[in-house]
Design an enzyme around this catalytic site. Structure first.
Site, PDB file in Angstrom:
ATOM      1  N   SER A 108     -13.320  -3.789   0.195  1.00  0.00           N
ATOM      2  CA  SER A 108     -13.778  -2.804  -0.734  1.00  0.00           C
ATOM      3  C   SER A 108     -15.477  -2.785  -0.379  1.00  0.00           C
ATOM      4  CB  SER A 108     -13.566  -3.229  -2.033  1.00  0.00           C
ATOM      5  OG  SER A 108     -12.248  -2.622  -2.407  1.00  0.00           O
ATOM      6  N   PRO A 109     -15.918  -2.965   0.878  1.00  0.00           N
ATOM      7  CA  PRO A 109     -17.345  -2.888   0.957  1.00  0.00           C
ATOM      8  C   PRO A 109     -18.308  -1.968   0.477  1.00  0.00           C
ATOM      9  CG  PRO A 109     -16.237  -1.938   2.967  1.00  0.00           C
ATOM     10  CD  PRO A 109     -15.136  -2.537   1.879  1.00  0.00           C
ATOM     11  N   VAL A 161     -17.853   3.954  -5.888  1.00  0.00           N
ATOM     12  CA  VAL A 161     -18.730   3.700  -4.670  1.00  0.00           C
ATOM     13  C   VAL A 161     -20.180   3.514  -5.163  1.00  0.00           C
ATOM     14  CG1 VAL A 161     -19.497   4.869  -2.726  1.00  0.00           C
ATOM     15  CG2 VAL A 161     -17.252   4.905  -3.293  1.00  0.00           C
ATOM     16  N   PHE A 162     -20.937   2.475  -4.556  1.00  0.00           N
ATOM     17  CA  PHE A 162     -22.343   2.339  -5.101  1.00  0.00           C
ATOM     18  C   PHE A 162     -23.185   3.486  -4.552  1.00  0.00           C
ATOM     19  CE2 PHE A 162     -21.467  -1.022  -2.239  1.00  0.00           C
ATOM     20  CZ  PHE A 162     -22.685  -0.808  -1.179  1.00  0.00           C
ATOM     21  N   GLY A 176     -17.787  -3.410  -8.962  1.00  0.00           N
ATOM     22  CA  GLY A 176     -16.761  -3.678 -10.010  1.00  0.00           C
ATOM     23  C   GLY A 176     -15.433  -4.043  -9.090  1.00  0.00           C
ATOM     24  N   TYR A 227       0.794  -1.121   0.044  1.00  0.00           N
ATOM     25  CA  TYR A 227       0.047   0.027  -0.114  1.00  0.00           C
ATOM     26  C   TYR A 227       0.888   1.167   0.219  1.00  0.00           C
ATOM     27  CZ  TYR A 227      -3.818  -3.092   0.954  1.00  0.00           C
ATOM     28  OH  TYR A 227      -4.989  -4.086   0.976  1.00  0.00           O
TER      29      TYR A 227
HETATM   30  N1  NAP Z   1      -6.862  -7.984   0.365  1.00  0.00           N
HETATM   31  C1  NAP Z   1      -6.953  -7.577  -0.845  1.00  0.00           C
HETATM   32  O1  NAP Z   1      -6.813  -7.906  -1.927  1.00  0.00           O
HETATM   33  C2  NAP Z   1      -7.501  -6.272  -0.670  1.00  0.00           C
HETATM   34  C3  NAP Z   1      -7.840  -5.358  -2.013  1.00  0.00           C
HETATM   35  C4  NAP Z   1      -8.354  -3.993  -1.605  1.00  0.00           C
HETATM   36  C5  NAP Z   1      -8.463  -3.469  -0.504  1.00  0.00           C
HETATM   37  N2  NAP Z   1      -8.065  -4.277   0.681  1.00  0.00           N
HETATM   38  C6  NAP Z   1      -8.348  -3.481   1.955  1.00  0.00           C
HETATM   39  O2  NAP Z   1      -9.660  -3.232   2.237  1.00  0.00           O
HETATM   40  C7  NAP Z   1      -9.700  -1.856   2.445  1.00  0.00           C
HETATM   41  C8  NAP Z   1     -11.061  -1.123   1.884  1.00  0.00           C
HETATM   42  O3  NAP Z   1     -10.789  -1.201   0.493  1.00  0.00           O
HETATM   43  P1  NAP Z   1     -11.278   0.176  -0.247  1.00  0.00           P
HETATM   44  O4  NAP Z   1     -10.681   1.389   0.158  1.00  0.00           O
HETATM   45  O5  NAP Z   1     -11.376  -0.212  -1.727  1.00  0.00           O
HETATM   46  O6  NAP Z   1     -13.033   0.012   0.345  1.00  0.00           O
HETATM   47  P2  NAP Z   1     -14.068   0.899   0.326  1.00  0.00           P
HETATM   48  O7  NAP Z   1     -14.535   1.187   1.632  1.00  0.00           O
HETATM   49  O8  NAP Z   1     -15.297   0.209  -0.539  1.00  0.00           O
HETATM   50  O9  NAP Z   1     -13.760   2.343  -0.461  1.00  0.00           O
HETATM   51  C9  NAP Z   1     -13.437   3.192  -0.015  1.00  0.00           C
HETATM   52  C10 NAP Z   1     -13.295   4.565  -0.696  1.00  0.00           C
HETATM   53  O10 NAP Z   1     -14.753   4.907  -1.015  1.00  0.00           O
HETATM   54  C11 NAP Z   1     -14.742   6.311  -0.836  1.00  0.00           C
HETATM   55  N3  NAP Z   1     -16.397   6.718  -0.333  1.00  0.00           N
HETATM   56  C12 NAP Z   1     -16.804   7.425  -0.935  1.00  0.00           C
HETATM   57  N4  NAP Z   1     -18.325   7.606  -0.559  1.00  0.00           N
HETATM   58  C13 NAP Z   1     -18.152   6.672   0.473  1.00  0.00           C
HETATM   59  C14 NAP Z   1     -19.278   6.416   1.170  1.00  0.00           C
HETATM   60  N5  NAP Z   1     -20.448   6.866   1.661  1.00  0.00           N
HETATM   61  N6  NAP Z   1     -18.904   5.447   2.331  1.00  0.00           N
HETATM   62  C15 NAP Z   1     -17.538   4.894   2.417  1.00  0.00           C
HETATM   63  N7  NAP Z   1     -16.776   4.969   1.452  1.00  0.00           N
HETATM   64  C16 NAP Z   1     -16.980   6.003   0.511  1.00  0.00           C
HETATM   65  C17 NAP Z   1     -14.043   6.618   0.203  1.00  0.00           C
HETATM   66  O11 NAP Z   1     -13.723   7.916   0.120  1.00  0.00           O
HETATM   67  P3  NAP Z   1     -13.545   8.867   1.675  1.00  0.00           P
HETATM   68  O12 NAP Z   1     -12.091   8.284   2.085  1.00  0.00           O
HETATM   69  O13 NAP Z   1     -13.694  10.159   1.001  1.00  0.00           O
HETATM   70  O14 NAP Z   1     -14.477   8.331   2.404  1.00  0.00           O
HETATM   71  C18 NAP Z   1     -12.749   5.563  -0.123  1.00  0.00           C
HETATM   72  O15 NAP Z   1     -11.965   6.542  -1.147  1.00  0.00           O
HETATM   73  C19 NAP Z   1      -8.272  -1.511   2.111  1.00  0.00           C
HETATM   74  O16 NAP Z   1      -7.901  -0.204   2.961  1.00  0.00           O
HETATM   75  C20 NAP Z   1      -7.276  -2.428   2.271  1.00  0.00           C
HETATM   76  O17 NAP Z   1      -7.141  -2.312   3.711  1.00  0.00           O
HETATM   77  C21 NAP Z   1      -7.550  -5.466   0.349  1.00  0.00           C
END
Ligand code: NAP
Length: 305
Positions: A215-216, A225-226, A220, A52
């Site tokens: 990525s909750p 974000v949905f 895709g 990361y």
């Molecule tokens: N094991 C693996 O292969 C893998 C792959 C990917 C990720 N991960 C882990 O999973 C974690 C989460 O992944 P992700 O960041 O893709 O997840 P996510 O929580 O689905 O997406 C977060 C992103 O969405 C934005 N966002 C916009 N509106 C939102 C709302 N209403 N609620 C929440 N978020 C919103 C956030 O911006 P804001 O900051 O402005 O809220 C942020 O940029 C990563 O930090 C990592 O630790 C693991």
């Protein structure tokens, strides 16, 4: 914050994990505020990976939390290794080197959990076993898990690795439900019936492996974000309606939907926004009804047979 035990271990963890993949988008004071806000909510479980920000996310986090022995005992640190430029690498040498570098960047002498990040088809599980033994006996890693692995890959590891696999981090959101949908469509001809992961959801439940949905909030593969997205009008209408009933935000409902599944999952959030991390944590207090869970699932465009 509600807690669960990670896998079959005695390690008690908050049901919401704070993902740190995007912490390099914050400046120092923003990062400090974000980490502090998480801790105030009881979200003391932080998910990292060596890749990361090319390692910078772990360093920024250690600075933001003002890492020292006292704070270290109050938090749970998970990191991952095994992804390299252009390849995956589960060799003993790479795992050991990676953990040393992670510990240095996080300014700690142990990880609570180490995950193998993405399956390496060139894996020699005997080597993984040797690496895990060394990491455990040296006290550098206390618990072990995997990410993005299917049941057979875990079985292969388990043939050699003696430590329990406590977690499997997998992609899952309301709009990414393949692991759930195949279970509704067993032996049918439709696309949802395709078993893409060897029934990983049931496997993890049967083997006491905590699923950590990553990525909750994304649809895709990091497409966006949905929530509040015009591409998902029915879903957003349903989520907003249920959010109003519980007097919480739509963010809270998206996490509550994952937590409602009896597999006792631990979603890994990615927000770096103070209000949103609070909203994510609030989900630990919301228990959706069976009907609401299914309504949200169907509003995302899923069809029950
Ligand atoms: N094991 C693996 O292969 C893998 C792959 C990917 C990720 N991960 C882990 O999973 C974690 C989460 O992944 P992700 O960041 O893709 O997840 P996510 O929580 O689905 O997406 C977060 C992103 O969405 C934005 N966002 C916009 N509106 C939102 C709302 N209403 N609620 C929440 N978020 C919103 C956030 O911006 P804001 O900051 O402005 O809220 C942020 O940029 C990563 O930090 C990592 O630790 C693991």
């Amino acid at each position: 914050m509600r807690t669960i035990n990670l896998g079959n271990s005695s390690l008690e963890v908050p049901v919401v994990a704070v993902g740190c993949m995007r912490i390099n988008s914050l400046d120092k004071s923003e990062a400090e505020k974000f980490v502090q806000a998480s801790l105030e909510e009881g979200a003391n479980f932080f998910d990292h990976a060596d890749i990361y920000g090319g390692g910078t996310c772990e360093e920024i986090f250690a600075d933001a939390i003002h890492m020292n022995d006292d704070i270290r005992e109050k938090i749970i640190l998970q990191s991952k290794c095994g992804i390299r430029k252009g390849m995956f690498d589960f060799s003993k040498e790479h795992i050991l080197e990676s953990v040393d570098a992670i510990l240095k960047r996080l300014r700690t002498d142990y990880l609570d959990i180490l995950l193998l990040h993405r399956p390496d088809t060139l894996v020699e599980p005997e080597e993984v076993a040797e690496a895990f033994d060394l990491l455990e006996s040296s006290g550098k890693v206390r618990h072990f898990g995997v990410s993005n692995q299917n049941p057979m890959q875990i079985q292969l590891l388990k043939k050699y690795v003696k430590q329990p696999i406590v977690a499997n981090q997998l992609q899952l959101s309301i709009t990414n439900t393949t692991m759930i949908s195949q279970g509704f469509n067993v032996n049918m001809e439709n696309a949802a019936a395709v078993n893409r992961d060897g029934s990983i959801l049931d496997y993890c439940r049967l083997n006491d492996i905590t699923i950590q949905p990553w990525s909750p909030f994304q649809y895709g593969f990091f497409e966006g974000v949905f929530l509040g997205n015009d591409k998902f009008p029915d879903l957003n209408q349903k989520i907003d309606e249920i959010a109003e009933k519980y007097e919480v935000s739509n963010t809270t409902i998206a996490i509550a939907w994952i937590l409602r599944h009896p597999a006792n999952m631990q979603p890994v959030t990615g927000t770096m926004n103070v209000q949103r991390i609070k909203d994510c944590c609030k989900a630990s207090e919301v228990s959706l009804t069976r009907q609401e869970w299914y309504e949200i699932y169907r509003a995302a465009g899923n069809i029950l047979p």
